[in-house]
Scaffold this active site. Sequence first.
Site, short mmCIF file in Angstrom:
data_model
loop_
_atom_site.label_atom_id
_atom_site.label_comp_id
_atom_site.label_asym_id
_atom_site.label_seq_id
_atom_site.Cartn_x
_atom_site.Cartn_y
_atom_site.Cartn_z
N PHE A 11 0.33 -4.91 47.33
CA PHE A 11 -0.41 -6.17 47.47
C PHE A 11 -1.36 -6.38 46.28
CE2 PHE A 11 -4.67 -7.22 49.45
CZ PHE A 11 -4.59 -8.58 49.20
N ILE A 12 -2.25 -5.44 46.04
CA ILE A 12 -3.21 -5.63 44.93
C ILE A 12 -2.49 -5.45 43.60
CG2 ILE A 12 -5.35 -4.80 43.86
CD1 ILE A 12 -6.27 -3.88 46.65
N THR A 95 0.14 12.12 49.38
CA THR A 95 0.19 11.03 48.39
C THR A 95 -1.18 10.81 47.77
OG1 THR A 95 1.84 9.94 49.77
CG2 THR A 95 0.80 8.59 48.07
N TYR A 149 -8.74 10.22 55.40
CA TYR A 149 -8.51 9.27 54.29
C TYR A 149 -9.75 9.22 53.40
CZ TYR A 149 -7.70 4.77 51.99
OH TYR A 149 -7.54 3.77 51.07
#
Length: 323
Positions: A11-12, A95, A149
């Site tokens: 998206f960004i 990731t 996160y």
Amino acid sequence: MKVLITGGSGFIGSHLAELLLSNGHQVCSLDDLSTGESGNVDHLESNPDFQLVVGSVLDTDLVDKLVERCDVIYHLAAAVGVELIVSKPLESLETNIRGSESILKHAHRYRKPVLLASTSEIYGKNTEGPLKEEDDRILGSPLKTRWSYSTAKAVDEILAHAYWKEYGLHTVIVRLFNVVGPRQTGMYGMVLPRFVRQALLNEDITVHGDGSQSRCFAHVGDIVHALYGLMQSTDAAGQVYNVGATHEITILDLAKKVVSVTGSSSKIEFIPYDEAYEEGFEDMQRRVPDVGKIGEMIGWKPTTTLDESIDSIIDGMRSRLAR
Ligand code: UDP
């Protein structure tokens, strides 16, 4: 400049690619299309200055090759979205930590400047506001997946800062606060595209908790100018910047606004957090950035209003639903 954007089909990343191309740069997007969609950059594929490489930031040989060839890196590739993090904690950690570690290591090897996308989750449950970059992190138990996160991104920040401090590598860290706009999907948790989709389909609007928690929603168009501006400035190196909007709204008011703007017949449904995510889930009640530091550095401030952001998301979602 030859620019490498990791997560460039996200998206960004896709909005950043557009901005860089329009400023005459060449863009290589490294994306594994796990949460990004190649559809986000379909319109760029015919541009000879744009290249999409489908691959992972965990593929060190590929990263080595792409970093060697580029002049500057925007590292946006990450597992994002509270729902995704909670449902796939291990993959997300790998990731987010190993991906950034690899990018920074190769950036150091070839001495390439890196912008690292971090997050307002860094501040955790600190509800003071507006939050400044040096404010404390307040986190719940590491066994609550949500905080993993925040911790993974903190490791990324520490690494980026250490490369700058020890080796003088040009690193810039940005903490993004609730970025919204066309092409964002609600599949991984993000609230605004979800509400807009639900409203357009006249489905119930799923407000978590009692909806009194608040956020500030920034338009992606403003955000990519901030990222680009920071990488144009040599003085921004070694620093961390909050990037976001400052207009605060509760999630319940947001739901009501979306219903009203779309003229939807949707009703608001309150869903307990335990049901929405997992048992014992902790949300942050409030999150407002102080964006004075980036303002002083490059004169940036958000200009898109929340109403304009919502309108642009409605337009994007309408064409998506029509497909
Ligand atoms: N939220 C909600 N309904 C949804 C999705 C999210 O009420 O369908 C809430 C969520 O619990 C949080 C806020 O909206 O309080 C913002 O959620 P998002 O995942 O977009 O961002 P973050 O929590 O990272 O700020």
